[in-house]
Design an enzyme around this catalytic site. Structure first.
Site, PDB file in Angstrom:
ATOM      1  N   GLU B  58       0.818  -1.220   0.000  1.00  0.00           N
ATOM      2  CA  GLU B  58       0.000   0.000   0.000  1.00  0.00           C
ATOM      3  C   GLU B  58       0.848   1.265   0.000  1.00  0.00           C
ATOM      4  OE1 GLU B  58      -0.702  -2.704   1.711  1.00  0.00           O
ATOM      5  OE2 GLU B  58      -2.790  -3.216   1.223  1.00  0.00           O
ATOM      6  N   HIS B 125     -12.166  -4.910   7.970  1.00  0.00           N
ATOM      7  CA  HIS B 125     -12.733  -4.756   6.623  1.00  0.00           C
ATOM      8  C   HIS B 125     -14.001  -3.913   6.690  1.00  0.00           C
ATOM      9  CE1 HIS B 125     -10.156  -8.271   6.128  1.00  0.00           C
ATOM     10  NE2 HIS B 125     -10.171  -8.064   4.832  1.00  0.00           N
TER      11      HIS B 125
END
Lengths: 348, 321
Positions: B58, B125
């Site tokens: 990321e 999530h």
């Protein structure tokens, strides 16, 4: 003096010393950097500079050798870190940018908004480093991806880091990313044996940081970073291979930081004996002696280089000191380019 | 043929790719696979070489997007989940957000964050991180609640010269539908009155707009006329529209799905109190998730986040003050 790794053929290492002009040109940048940094350090001690001062003393040969062999005119990118005064100028950063940024001139590229080594001209291929180590490597990757998208041929991007910076996650992610994308990245790792006060024995456990290159699928080079000719040769080869599409190249130069982490640091944790060990020498003195001994330039020419550096530095510093400081009442306190979406206070 | 919120996001990207050669998409599994939620499905075929898979990195993904933007591109980054943007936090807040101000060179990147809770997604999530990024100068943070806004605001985000954090809500991806993509739309930075009323104002954004509208509909049967303001943009906040609404109703509840400490709802309350104290007939209130990580089990999750029932209860309490 250069030691090639098994995975690198390093033809250049065995080739004759770089052309006379080249080492003398590099020496010119090295001297200019040294003289400028000595001046900045003196100004810091005199209380004329706020914030930090970080010197590249002992790393000028390694830094200049990369910077001077990249060329923005053909699309190249160079991102220097905190010890790359020499490389930045060799790539094309004007000396006055450094003086203005250290002295807080409103005329400088950072306009007092950032200082010291946190400077650059991103649209001229020189991204402005942030302090977080490893963070500039993916930025150079992205610049190279953009150049590839524009079908630029044969470009290369140089980026530097130290031994301590190799321990970051950002370093790992970015080198892997460059390898996966087969980017023409030349990553220069200046192993100056100390990350602030931490010796390399407490920083990593491999014998040589260049050994890591194979794990990323990139070519590694291990060189004596105090030997100007070795630096020039290694970067010549690395840049040529990058331009030719062979993917990232990682050049590790072993040398010694001949200063504190910053000028606030007397570096008493570095034993004096380190200076007489291999890679403990001063690249500038070594290059000077070799240039004179081999007659690549005469004593007069070398003296002229040194005199000219003094003059240029005095002029740049005097100019930056005479310029206005940033005015908080005239500052545009907007962080966005899109002014109408800014929540900052209105302009004065 | 109805268009879903997710279709809108895909079509906005397709339009941007078609219209501007500087646009490309970079992220995990975004190419042939089409992304974890299929927000880029088919785009790699239509735009060869411009929808690029990344390693699971990321930090380097956003770092590279920044570098590409500096060199004149208009990258769109897809984070697989908003939660994982914490791994890119440094590049987002220290590199992209500071870039224009430090150097004068814009950094036009769009970071798409699949945000918010869905059943069974658990602590890692489900997060809503708009308040974290809105805290940093130099970022624009968008929180579209409708199909139309998902489309038009994403298109505008890509055109904006600054880094944009685009918080798209996963709960809305599949079941929020519109008849067609919009031809015209409100610009970024403007809030929208989603429902007119006169007894109280509920300010909400993203999926909470729909919970607030449901609460307002339920309360209409009790005779209450509740106004719902959809913020659309978390940063900048359209304070004028909020104040105008509070001027009409005299009461304010601000609802957000993110954690309760500080954040966007607190910022809205702070502005209304600071600039419109005289407009208030009752103390302004806020409603956020509970102050725990986001639970996995649906029984826990439904109570953790604000629901229409919780919003209606909080609004009734506000009306008693």
């Amino acid at each position: 003096m250069s030691q090639s790794l098994p995975q690198s053929t390093l033809e250049a290492a065995g080739s004759p010393p770089a052309g006379t002009d080249r080492s003398v040109e590099a020496y010119r940048w090295m001297v200019l950097a040294r003289v400028f940094e000595d001046k900045i350090a003196a100004l810091y001690r005199a209380g004329k500079i706020v914030g930090g001062v970080y010197l590249g003393r002992g790393q000028e040969a390694f830094s200049a050798s990369l910077g001077m062999q990249l060329d923005r005119a053909r699309g190249d990118v160079f991102c220097g870190l905190i010890r790359d005064q020499a490389g930045r100028m060799a790539f094309g950063e004007p000396l006055i940018d450094s003086a203005r940024t250290y002295l807080g001139s409103a005329e400088g590229p950072m306009r007092g908004r950032d200082g010291n080594i946190h400077r650059g001209r991103p649209s001229k291929g020189m991204p402005a480093m942030i302090s977080h180590l490893g963070a500039m490597i993916p930025v150079v990757n992205g610049m190279l991806m953009a150049l590839r998208h524009r079908k630029a041929q044969g470009v290369a991007g140089g980026v530097t880091i130290g031994d301590g910076g190799t321990s970051t996650g950002a370093f790992h992610e970015a080198l892997n990313q460059a390898a996966v994308e087969k980017l023409p990245l030349v990553l220069a790792v200046a192993n100056n044996q100390y990350a602030y006060s931490t010796p390399v024995s407490e920083q990593f456990a491999c014998d040589d940081l260049a050994d890591r290159a194979a794990g990323y699928g990139v070519r590694g080079y291990s060189i004596d970073g105090t030997d100007l000719d070795a630096c020039l040769s290694a970067f010549t080869e690395a840049i040529a291979r990058a331009r030719a599409g062979e993917g990232p190249q990682m050049v590790v130069g072993k040398l010694l930081r001949l200063a504190g982490h910053g000028e606030h640091d007397d570096a008493r944790y570095i034993p004096e004996s380190k200076r007489s060990e291999p890679h403990g020498g001063d690249c500038l003195a070594l290059a000077r002696a070799k240039i004179l001994a081999e007659g690549r330039a005469g004593a007069e020419a070398v003296a002229e280089i040194e005199k000219s550096a003094q003059e240029r530095v005095e002029e740049a510093v005097a100019r930056a000191q005479s310029e206005p400081a940033p005015n908080p009442y005239r500052e545009s306190w907007h962080a966005l380019a899109t002014k109408h979406l800014s929540e900052g206070t209105t302009e004065v | 043929m109805p268009v879903t919120y997710l279709d809108a996001i895909r079509e906005a990207q397709a339009k941007a790719l078609a219209e501007d050669d500087r646009v490309f998409i970079y992220g995990q599994d975004v190419a042939e696979f089409g992304g974890a939620f299929k927000a880029t499905k088919g785009l790699a075929d239509r735009f060869p070489g411009r929808v690029v898979n990344s390693p699971i990195s990321e930090d380097a993904i956003v770092g590279a997007a920044i570098g590409a933007a500096i060199e004149g591109m208009r990258p769109i980054v897809e984070m697989q989940f908003a939660d994982f943007s914490s791994l890119a936090f440094n590049q987002i807040v220290n590199q992209s957000a500071t870039h224009f101000w430090r150097t004068g060179v814009p950094c036009p990147i769009t970071i798409r964050l699949p945000s918010g809770g869905t059943e069974g997604s658990g602590p890692f999530h489900s997060q809503s991180v708009e308040s974290i990024y809105a805290h940093y100068p130099g970022l624009i943070v968008l929180t579209p609640a409708t199909v139309e806004d998902a489309y038009s605001m994403l298109l505008e985000a890509i055109r904006i010269d600054d880094p944009v954090i685009f918080c798209e809500h996963k709960f809305l991806y599949y079941h929020l539908k519109a008849d067609a993509l919009p031809a015209v739309s409100l610009p970024v930075g403007k809030a929208r009155i989603a429902r007119f009323g006169r007894h109280a104002t509920i300010v909400a954004y993203s999926a909470m707009v729909h919970e607030a509208l449901r609460a307002a509909r339920e309360m209409a049967e009790e005779g209450w006329e509740i106004e719902v303001v959809d913020l659309r943009s978390a940063k900048p906040i359209d304070t004028d529209t909020i104040l105008a609404s509070v001027a009409r109703t005299g009461r304010l509840l601000c609802v957000g799905e993110s954690f309760p400490w500080g954040g966007l709802t607190a910022e809205v309350i702070s502005r209304v109190v600071g600039e419109g104290f005289h407009l208030l007939d009752a103390p302004p209130k806020r409603l956020n998730s509970k102050d725990t990580p986001i639970p996995y089990h649906p029984n826990l999750w439904r109570v953790h986040r604000p629901t229409w029932q919780a919003i209606a209860a909080a609004t009734r309490n506000l009306l008693r003050l």
